[in-house]
Write a protein that holds these residues in place. Structure first.
Motif, short mmCIF file in Angstrom:
data_model
loop_
_atom_site.label_atom_id
_atom_site.label_comp_id
_atom_site.label_asym_id
_atom_site.label_seq_id
_atom_site.Cartn_x
_atom_site.Cartn_y
_atom_site.Cartn_z
N THR A 29 -1.63 7.39 6.56
CA THR A 29 -0.73 8.32 7.25
C THR A 29 0.68 8.27 6.65
O THR A 29 1.32 9.31 6.45
N SER A 30 1.15 7.07 6.35
CA SER A 30 2.50 6.91 5.78
C SER A 30 2.59 7.55 4.40
O SER A 30 3.57 8.25 4.09
N ASN A 31 1.58 7.34 3.57
CA ASN A 31 1.59 7.94 2.24
C ASN A 31 1.54 9.47 2.32
O ASN A 31 2.21 10.16 1.53
N GLU A 32 0.80 10.00 3.26
CA GLU A 32 0.76 11.46 3.46
C GLU A 32 2.14 11.97 3.87
O GLU A 32 2.60 13.02 3.38
N GLY A 74 0.80 -1.23 0.00
CA GLY A 74 0.00 0.00 0.00
C GLY A 74 0.83 1.27 0.00
O GLY A 74 0.39 2.32 -0.47
N ILE A 75 2.05 1.16 0.52
CA ILE A 75 2.94 2.33 0.58
C ILE A 75 3.90 2.37 -0.61
O ILE A 75 4.30 3.43 -1.06
N GLY A 76 4.25 1.18 -1.11
CA GLY A 76 5.23 1.09 -2.19
C GLY A 76 6.60 0.71 -1.71
O GLY A 76 7.63 1.16 -2.23
N LEU A 77 6.64 -0.15 -0.68
CA LEU A 77 7.91 -0.60 -0.12
C LEU A 77 8.26 -1.99 -0.64
O LEU A 77 7.48 -2.61 -1.38
N VAL A 80 7.08 6.35 8.31
CA VAL A 80 5.85 5.58 8.21
C VAL A 80 5.30 5.35 9.61
O VAL A 80 6.05 5.27 10.58
N GLY A 81 3.98 5.27 9.72
CA GLY A 81 3.37 5.08 11.02
C GLY A 81 1.89 5.39 10.98
O GLY A 81 1.31 5.56 9.91
N MET A 82 1.29 5.49 12.15
CA MET A 82 -0.14 5.73 12.25
C MET A 82 -0.42 7.16 12.72
O MET A 82 0.47 7.84 13.23
N SER A 83 -1.67 7.56 12.57
CA SER A 83 -2.09 8.85 13.08
C SER A 83 -2.08 8.82 14.61
O SER A 83 -2.10 7.75 15.21
#
Length: 341
Positions: free
Chosen positions: A233-236, A92-95, A245-248
């Protein structure tokens, strides 16, 4: 162009620039010829899956000691769930999904029998303490492959070493490693709640209402909330130029509170105290036996005892045992056999 180079070119097309590209790996402690088909992280994944330590995870406890129901998690199913959650987030992030999978599959190889009860016993036993994440690194660098280790890449070893706890991520050198660290918590919190409800030790109604309001009322809802928030949150962060990368804040705080709730009521609560003490007693007796009879250990652990210390050799041997093996060994050593005159 061989297959590996095609995969590496595909990484260039599909991964974000902040990802860990296999062609840019920090390498291994012992240099090797590259595989024609697999990238370095794919090789690491395969070595972990083929290891004895990985196979033993199927008979190591997650939370419930020697539970005979087929539907309770073991350390192996936990590992697979962590891998599934982490890979979903990573894509989802592109890792780099292959790096994520390798770290996830190897993160708990150093866990002791009888879950954290075994870790507590060995932590008290060794002068410098015992931590399962450090033991996992010891497994892949020193104990596996008859003492040669698996010679994994530095990125995978770093991710394994730093996966535990909810503290700082400053020592993790890849975003993929950070994803596994958080995915571990997402997976075990949700499946341990599920197992606790199945065992009759917890009800849905006992979970604090504020946590339910934020995360959801069942395992599927909670995982969905956690995963989607982490990806969003990570994509933002990445889009705003932050390599993070992480959560709100709201979702992360709710997960921290859920973790505190589980430690208080299940992991360290009174409900499982009797069974935890039984497990500790078994391990204590096995440790004492091999301290008095080190020659009964396999040669590799005898060599470690001579090269490092007897306690280190005994700890390495005991740490590798599964629940089933510990129980069988205890019965063989200390339970009287039927004698017919």
């Amino acid at each position: 162009m061989d297959v590996r180079e095609k995969i590496q070119n595909f990484e260039n097309l599909t991964l974000i620039k902040e990802a860990a590209f296999s062609k840019n790996t920090l390498g291994r402690n012992i240099e090797e010829t590259e595989d024609d088909i697999r990238t370095c992280y794919m090789v690491d994944r395969d070595r972990i899956i083929q290891s004895k330590s990985f196979r033993r995870l199927k008979h190591k406890t997650q939370v419930y000691i020697k539970t005979f129901g087929d539907h309770y998690r073991t350390r192996l199913t936990h590992t697979l769930e962590v891998s599934q959650v982490a890979r979903t987030i990573g894509v989802g992030i592109g890792l780099n999904e292959n790096l994520i999978e390798a770290i996830a599959l190897g993160h708990d190889l150093g866990h002791v029998a009888f879950a954290h009860n075994g870790e507590e016993v060995l932590n008290d036993y060794l002068e410098n303490g015992f931590r399962h994440n450090e033991q996992s690194v010891r497994v892949v660098t020193k104990l596996e492959n008859n003492g040669l280790g698996l010679n994994l890449t530095k990125e995978v070893i770093n991710g394994i070493l730093n996966h535990s706890g909810l503290g700082t991520v400053k020592d993790i050198i890849t975003l993929e490693g950070v994803v596994v660290k958080f995915s571990d918590k997402m997976a075990y919190l949700n499946h341990d709640i599920d197992d606790s409800i199945r065992a009759g030790l917890l009800t849905k109604e006992e979970i604090p209402k504020e946590i339910v309001r934020v995360l959801g009322n069942n395992s599927a809802e909670r995982l969905n909330t956690l995963i989607k928030d982490f990806v969003k949150t990570s994509n933002e962060n990445i889009n705003n130029g932050k390599k993070e990368v992480g959560m709100s804040k709201e979702i992360n705080e709710a997960m921290v509170e859920l973790r505190k709730f589980m430690f208080k009521n299940i992991y360290l609560g009174d409900t499982l105290k009797v069974e935890r003490n039984k497990a500790k007693f078994i391990l204590d007796e096995i440790i004492k036996y091999f301290e008095k009879n080190p020659e009964k250990m396999p040669d590799m652990y005898l060599k470690i005892s001579k090269a490092e210390s007897l306690k280190r050799g005994v700890a390495d041997y005991v740490a590798g045992m599964s629940d089933d093996y510990c129980l069988a060994l205890f019965n063989n050593l200390f339970v009287p056999k039927l004698v017919i005159n």
